[in-house]
Design an enzyme around this catalytic site. Structure first.
Site, PDB file in Angstrom:
ATOM      1  N   CYS A  25      -3.530   5.556  -2.725  1.00 20.53           N
ATOM      2  CA  CYS A  25      -4.704   6.425  -2.526  1.00 20.53           C
ATOM      3  C   CYS A  25      -4.550   7.676  -3.388  1.00 20.53           C
ATOM      4  CB  CYS A  25      -4.905   6.767  -1.054  1.00 20.53           C
ATOM      5  SG  CYS A  25      -3.491   7.541  -0.299  1.00 20.53           S
ATOM      6  N   ASP A  43       0.914  -1.161   0.000  1.00 15.98           N
ATOM      7  CA  ASP A  43       0.000   0.000   0.000  1.00 15.98           C
ATOM      8  C   ASP A  43       0.948   1.204   0.000  1.00 15.98           C
ATOM      9  OD1 ASP A  43      -2.459   1.347   0.232  1.00 15.98           O
ATOM     10  OD2 ASP A  43      -2.198   1.529   2.388  1.00 15.98           O
TER      11      ASP A  43
HETATM   12  C1  LIG Z   1      -0.247   5.004   2.252  1.00 19.41           C
HETATM   13  S1  LIG Z   1       0.592   4.962   3.752  1.00 19.41           S
HETATM   14  C2  LIG Z   1       0.201   3.334   4.318  1.00 19.41           C
HETATM   15  C3  LIG Z   1      -1.147   3.227   4.975  1.00 19.41           C
HETATM   16  C4  LIG Z   1      -1.358   1.905   5.668  1.00 19.41           C
HETATM   17  N1  LIG Z   1      -1.176   0.777   4.780  1.00 19.41           N
HETATM   18  C5  LIG Z   1      -2.748   1.819   6.273  1.00 19.41           C
HETATM   19  O1  LIG Z   1      -3.645   1.254   5.657  1.00 19.41           O
HETATM   20  O2  LIG Z   1      -2.925   2.342   7.392  1.00 19.41           O
HETATM   21  C6  LIG Z   1       2.237   4.740   3.228  1.00 19.41           C
HETATM   22  C7  LIG Z   1       3.215   4.417   4.347  1.00 19.41           C
HETATM   23  O3  LIG Z   1       4.453   4.074   3.742  1.00 19.41           O
HETATM   24  C8  LIG Z   1       5.475   4.389   4.646  1.00 19.41           C
HETATM   25  N2  LIG Z   1       6.738   4.346   3.883  1.00 19.41           N
HETATM   26  C9  LIG Z   1       7.197   5.218   2.950  1.00 19.41           C
HETATM   27  N3  LIG Z   1       8.363   4.785   2.452  1.00 19.41           N
HETATM   28  C10 LIG Z   1       8.645   3.611   3.079  1.00 19.41           C
HETATM   29  C11 LIG Z   1       9.721   2.690   3.004  1.00 19.41           C
HETATM   30  N4  LIG Z   1      10.742   2.883   2.190  1.00 19.41           N
HETATM   31  N5  LIG Z   1       9.683   1.591   3.804  1.00 19.41           N
HETATM   32  C12 LIG Z   1       8.656   1.388   4.654  1.00 19.41           C
HETATM   33  N6  LIG Z   1       7.620   2.244   4.776  1.00 19.41           N
HETATM   34  C13 LIG Z   1       7.618   3.325   3.993  1.00 19.41           C
HETATM   35  C14 LIG Z   1       5.045   5.731   5.198  1.00 19.41           C
HETATM   36  O4  LIG Z   1       5.660   5.978   6.443  1.00 19.41           O
HETATM   37  C15 LIG Z   1       3.528   5.548   5.301  1.00 19.41           C
HETATM   38  O5  LIG Z   1       3.198   5.162   6.613  1.00 19.41           O
END
Ligand SMILES: C[S@@+](CC[C@H](N)C(=O)[O-])C[C@H]1O[C@@H](n2cnc3c(N)ncnc32)[C@H](O)[C@@H]1O
Length: 439
Positions: free
Chosen positions: A365, A315
């Site tokens: 999203c 996601d």
């Molecule tokens: C769209 S949000 C995820 C929402 C979550 N799946 C939910 O339903 O509550 C994207 C997430 O990706 C994380 N993120 C961004 N780059 C990342 C990386 N390289 N490794 C792990 N997490 C990452 C961000 O911190 C953020 O929390």
């Protein structure tokens, strides 16, 4: 030539395709709130019927509806999703939407939440008229100009303040701005939001407000079998992790990774509230979640071995051009352009980490073609072992076909949520589902 291309360019970021809605329609849709709100029930602790009864009781006690003879059926279980409760807006003719003399000014995120049925919490208030007493009936405005300083003492006269509705003050100015400690809790109980979306409060363990496409994403992962090993690569704040754990009935295991330590606290809190026991939380970077050099002997933590998981959810971080209502759309073109490259790097790891026969769900999203259909087409071209498969859901629309992205047939396999989705008016979202071929 340039002029011609621009005329056909649309807010989904592409030219040459005729099925994307025009830019003005997209921006109107983005600035408005989705019509319904959705509550996803934590079926580990309570039944959808019990939750529905509780929401119904609170809503029918709202002053506006109580004094009204017309019967309203605002709460129902979603016809395709048994753990999802749909809350319809109140009849607007019953609301008091007249502007009051006493008012509060809130920041943009707080205004956006109020339009979606949230009460006003103290940290979101920028200014409150001195005459407001606890229990006064007051008007709430969002400061779109971002010109109001916290604690502003005078009447805030700005043409870019947007009326979001009326409510009852639960704190006064002194409580909000004179103390040393930053106040918390509900400062205004919204009774008459302009969108008509009713507010209610349930114990945390009952479940959570969640956008419809996010709930569909949890189902798309197909976690009905026993003892599955699931990886959630971008898990925080845990909306989908907790749903998947619930659908797995606390069996099997979920490794939930996120690179934000602060946001992972929310995953932990939600799992605790929901009674979830099959989630292992890892503060880690999913870009390096694959153990390419075989250095980790412990399969309990990342980096993980190649082909370790039955199910992988990516996601992905994205341009967020789907989070409605966006009251001040600020499009940083360079930032938006940076996402597909990041998403593709994460997809490379996701493909390697899923087992043959396993399933990878990729979702965002946002509504741009580059982050959605184009990335799916890229996966199919780069990884012949990955097959795009159908998401068994009647919710959402097919993708948008373009020459550089997916053709009409492949578009039928993905789910897009955008302005074209009039029936289930939701946030903008995209879901795709792949299966890794067995060698
Ligand atoms: C769209 S949000 C995820 C929402 C979550 N799946 C939910 O339903 O509550 C994207 C997430 O990706 C994380 N993120 C961004 N780059 C990342 C990386 N390289 N490794 C792990 N997490 C990452 C961000 O911190 C953020 O929390």
């Amino acid at each position: 030539m340039q002029q011609h291309a621009n005329r056909h360019r649309n807010a989904s970021g592409s030219s040459n395709d005729r099925s994307s809605p025009p830019a003005n329609e997209v921006s109107q849709w983005l600035t408005s709130a989705p019509l319904y709100s959705y509550f996803r029930v934590n079926t580990l602790k309570i039944t959808p019927l019990e939750v529905m009864t509780s929401i119904n009781e609170q809503i029918s006690n709202l002053k506006r509806l109580k004094n009204n003879k017309k019967e309203q059926h605002l709460v129902r279980v979603h016809k395709h999703l048994s753990d999802c409760i749909v809350i319809s807006p109140m009849d607007k003719s019953l609301l008091d939407l007249s502007h009051k003399n006493e008012e509060v000014i809130v920041d943009i995120p707080t205004g956006q939440s109020a339009l979606r049925g949230s009460h006003i919490f103290a940290p979101g208030i920028m200014a409150m008229a001195p005459e407001v007493q606890v229990d006064s009936f007051i008007s709430v405005y969002a400061d779109l100009a971002k010109g109001c300083k916290r604690g502003y003492q005078k009447y805030y006269d700005n043409p870019m303040k947007m009326f979001v509705g009326n409510g009852i003050a639960k704190m006064n100015r002194r409580q909000l701005f004179n103390g040393d400690i930053n106040p918390k809790g509900i400062a205004v109980e919204m009774t008459d939001p302009v969108t008509g979306i009713p507010s209610f409060k349930l114990p945390d363990e009952y479940g959570m407000l969640q956008n419809l496409p996010s709930i569909v994403t949890g189902y798309a992962l197909d976690v009905n079998e026993n003892n599955l090993k699931v990886l959630d690569m971008c898990a925080a704040p845990g909306n989908k992790t907790t749903h998947i754990a619930t659908l797995m009935n606390n069996k099997g295991s979920i490794d939930a990774i996120d690179k934000s330590k602060i946001k992972l606290k929310k995953v932990e809190l939600r799992c605790n509230n929901f009674g979830i026991q099959n989630v292992k939380i890892h503060h880690f970077d999913s870009l390096i979640s694959l153990d390419t050099n075989n250095i980790n002997n412990n399969d309990d933590r990342p980096p993980f071995k190649n082909e370790s998981f039955d199910r992988v959810l990516l996601d992905a971080p994205c341009s967020n051009l789907g989070q409605r209502p966006l009251l001040n759309i600020q499009v940083d073109k360079n930032l938006i352009k940076s996402f597909p490259a990041l998403q593709r790097k994460l997809l490379i790891n996701a493909v390697d980490l899923v087992k043959p026969g396993g399933i990878l769900v990729y979702s965002t999203c946002t509504i741009t073609l580059e982050e959605n259909e184009h990335n799916v087409a890229w996966v199919l071209e780069k990884f012949p072992q990955m097959e795009l498969i159908e998401i068994n859901s009647e919710i959402g629309s097919p993708g948008i076909a373009t020459q550089v992205g997916l053709n009409e047939n492949l578009c039928k396999l993905v789910r897009r949520f955008g302005p074209e989705n009039a029936e289930e008016d939701s946030i903008g979202f995209f879901i795709s589902k792949f299966q890794k071929k067995v060698k």
